[in-house]
Scaffold this active site. Structure first.
Site, PDB file in Angstrom:
ATOM      1  CB  ALA A 179     -70.697 -26.852  15.841  1.00  0.00           C
ATOM      2  CE1 TYR A 183     -65.731 -33.577   9.242  1.00  0.00           C
ATOM      3  CE2 TYR A 183     -65.848 -34.191   6.700  1.00  0.00           C
ATOM      4  CZ  TYR A 183     -66.988 -33.631   7.904  1.00  0.00           C
ATOM      5  OH  TYR A 183     -68.003 -33.515   7.131  1.00  0.00           O
TER       6      TYR A 183
HETATM    7  N1  UFG Z   1     -61.690 -29.620  -6.962  1.00  0.00           N
HETATM    8  C1  UFG Z   1     -60.541 -29.043  -7.585  1.00  0.00           C
HETATM    9  N2  UFG Z   1     -60.241 -27.903  -7.511  1.00  0.00           N
HETATM   10  C2  UFG Z   1     -59.872 -26.934  -6.160  1.00  0.00           C
HETATM   11  C3  UFG Z   1     -60.920 -27.982  -5.337  1.00  0.00           C
HETATM   12  C4  UFG Z   1     -61.494 -29.152  -6.264  1.00  0.00           C
HETATM   13  O1  UFG Z   1     -60.269 -29.938  -9.014  1.00  0.00           O
HETATM   14  O2  UFG Z   1     -59.420 -25.709  -6.373  1.00  0.00           O
HETATM   15  C5  UFG Z   1     -61.491 -31.165  -7.296  1.00  0.00           C
HETATM   16  C6  UFG Z   1     -61.864 -31.991  -5.954  1.00  0.00           C
HETATM   17  O3  UFG Z   1     -60.275 -32.279  -6.320  1.00  0.00           O
HETATM   18  C7  UFG Z   1     -63.011 -32.720  -5.983  1.00  0.00           C
HETATM   19  C8  UFG Z   1     -63.964 -31.637  -6.794  1.00  0.00           C
HETATM   20  O4  UFG Z   1     -63.717 -31.023  -6.948  1.00  0.00           O
HETATM   21  O5  UFG Z   1     -62.765 -33.492  -6.785  1.00  0.00           O
HETATM   22  C9  UFG Z   1     -64.442 -31.624  -4.998  1.00  0.00           C
HETATM   23  O6  UFG Z   1     -63.737 -31.155  -4.008  1.00  0.00           O
HETATM   24  P1  UFG Z   1     -64.380 -30.411  -2.700  1.00  0.00           P
HETATM   25  O7  UFG Z   1     -62.878 -30.180  -1.967  1.00  0.00           O
HETATM   26  O8  UFG Z   1     -64.951 -29.165  -3.341  1.00  0.00           O
HETATM   27  O9  UFG Z   1     -65.386 -31.219  -2.143  1.00  0.00           O
HETATM   28  P2  UFG Z   1     -64.501 -32.914  -1.748  1.00  0.00           P
HETATM   29  O10 UFG Z   1     -65.522 -33.972  -2.491  1.00  0.00           O
HETATM   30  O11 UFG Z   1     -63.624 -33.532  -1.422  1.00  0.00           O
HETATM   31  O12 UFG Z   1     -65.516 -32.820  -0.137  1.00  0.00           O
HETATM   32  C10 UFG Z   1     -66.693 -33.308   0.455  1.00  0.00           C
HETATM   33  C11 UFG Z   1     -66.735 -32.586   1.364  1.00  0.00           C
HETATM   34  C12 UFG Z   1     -66.863 -33.227   2.441  1.00  0.00           C
HETATM   35  C13 UFG Z   1     -66.572 -34.393   2.668  1.00  0.00           C
HETATM   36  C14 UFG Z   1     -65.899 -35.044   1.629  1.00  0.00           C
HETATM   37  C15 UFG Z   1     -66.032 -36.548   1.158  1.00  0.00           C
HETATM   38  O13 UFG Z   1     -66.933 -30.966   1.442  1.00  0.00           O
HETATM   39  O14 UFG Z   1     -66.743 -32.370   3.764  1.00  0.00           O
HETATM   40  O15 UFG Z   1     -66.015 -34.517  -0.291  1.00  0.00           O
HETATM   41  O16 UFG Z   1     -64.783 -37.012   0.992  1.00  0.00           O
HETATM   42  F1  UFG Z   1     -65.643 -35.300   3.959  1.00  0.00           F
END
Ligand code: UFG
Length: 332
Positions: free
Chosen positions: A82, A149
């Site tokens: 959680a 976070y």
């Molecule tokens: N992305 C897009 N378009 C979108 C959504 C995401 O281009 O609409 C890209 C983001 O810029 C990133 C990749 O897709 O390069 C992945 O993005 P996500 O939001 O799916 O995941 P993140 O890598 O940002 O987040 C993950 C975990 C978080 C953690 C983080 C660590 O979900 O909990 O990695 O940096 F904190």
């Protein structure tokens, strides 16, 4: 190693109505374990609750409630899923993150300590590393989170080490890279409101729930210019928790493990895979970079492979995207 007296006892899954927690409950139930779920349903969903587990609605920061659950159900170990987990939101509202992720967990750990529950498995994150100095990232990489976070999870990891010194409670901190995919039986999957993760957003476009999606930058220093991430199937994550729990039950020392595959895929590769698997064009527009995104995040997951023998089984991109597609289609 000496078998712990808690081996095989019921497990408390905090956040078991959430995306990753519900997959954990499913794995525990399949392994014949007794499970109690504690979830306040703030971001969890009743529909993700496993009927074979006992459900208590409430907050893990409610110390009296947690103590009662630990005693009444003779809980042997706690797995804690959680948390508030949106990087951008954590920058806007850091107090929410310190309250939900840190203060609530302090009460949970206090209840465990007073009842004498001997071990704890923490959902941690690659966000504890901050901007990577080198990739793939091993656990020894410096921890310099760049958002609240990541800071709250890094603080929890440190707290667990300090609690162990004081009380002997052992723990495993599991640092997830990009959790993705859904259970192969199609009954549980990823559902966030609002959705911000790449794969579900692309699938929402394929389902006609959004006209198009955004690509956050194609000017990154990567092969195709889009960001690279290490996607790990949520059932592989659950398996890793299972081996971590069993190791604690066998008497293993506390440890910290990366959960990733060691292989990265770019945003454009993910979109191409979604297009192929859904047979939908998935229109996208390229927009500017999203604040706080590192160019490449890929795990070195050698430590958990060699210590606990965990090897991801379903984390190739096709399996991840097909399982997510299957879930989203059924739940649309
Ligand atoms: N992305 C897009 N378009 C979108 C959504 C995401 O281009 O609409 C890209 C983001 O810029 C990133 C990749 O897709 O390069 C992945 O993005 P996500 O939001 O799916 O995941 P993140 O890598 O940002 O987040 C993950 C975990 C978080 C953690 C983080 C660590 O979900 O909990 O990695 O940096 F904190």
């Amino acid at each position: 190693m000496k078998e712990s007296a808690s081996a095989g006892k019921p497990v408390l899954v905090v956040g078991g109505a959430g995306y990753i927690g519900s997959h954990m409950v499913s794995a525990l139930v399949a392994a014949g374990r007794e499970v109690v779920i504690l979830d306040n349903l703030s971001t969890g969903h009743r529909a993700l609750l496993n009927p074979a587990a006992l459900f208590v609605e409430g907050a893990c920061g409610d110390r009296a409630l947690v103590e009662r659950i630990l005693i009444d159900h003779a809980i042997g170990g706690v797995m804690h899923f959680a948390a508030s987990s949106l990087v951008g939101e954590s920058v806007q509202d850091p107090l929410k993150y310190y309250r939900n992720n840190l203060a609530q967990t302090v009460e949970l750990l206090s209840a465990m300590q007073s009842v004498g529950v001997p071990y704890f498995v923490l959902s941690s994150t690659a966000a504890v590393y901050g901007e990577p100095q080198s990739v793939p990232i091993a656990e020894s990489h410096p921890s310099r989170p760049t958002n609240p976070y990541g800071s709250t999870k890094a603080a929890l990891e440190r707290l667990l080490a300090e609690v162990e010194v004081a009380s002997g409670m052992r723990h495993m901190s599991l640092r997830y890279f990009n959790a993705a995919g859904a259970h192969p039986d199609g009954t549980i999957g990823e559902r966030h409101e609002p959705e911000s993760h790449l794969i579900p957003i692309m699938i929402q476009v394929a389902l006609g729930q959004r006209p198009h999606a955004q690509v956050f930058g194609t000017d990154w220093p990567t092969e195709d210019g889009s960001c690279v991430r290490d996607y790990i199937h949520v059932c592989d994550l659950a398996d890793a928790h299972m081996v971590a729990l069993q190791a604690l039950e066998r008497g293993a020392a506390s440890s910290t493990y990366n959960l990733g595959t060691g292989k990265g895929y770019s945003v454009l590769q993910v979109i191409d895979t979604v297009r192929r698997i859904t047979a939908h064009p998935v229109p996208v527009v390229v927009s500017g970079r999203r604040a706080g995104d590192p160019a490449v995040l890929v795990a070195n997951a050698d430590r958990i492979r060699s210590d606990l023998g965990w090897i991801p089984q379903r984390s190739d991109l096709d399996t991840i995207v097909s399982s997510a597609w299957n879930w989203h289609r059924r739940s649309a």
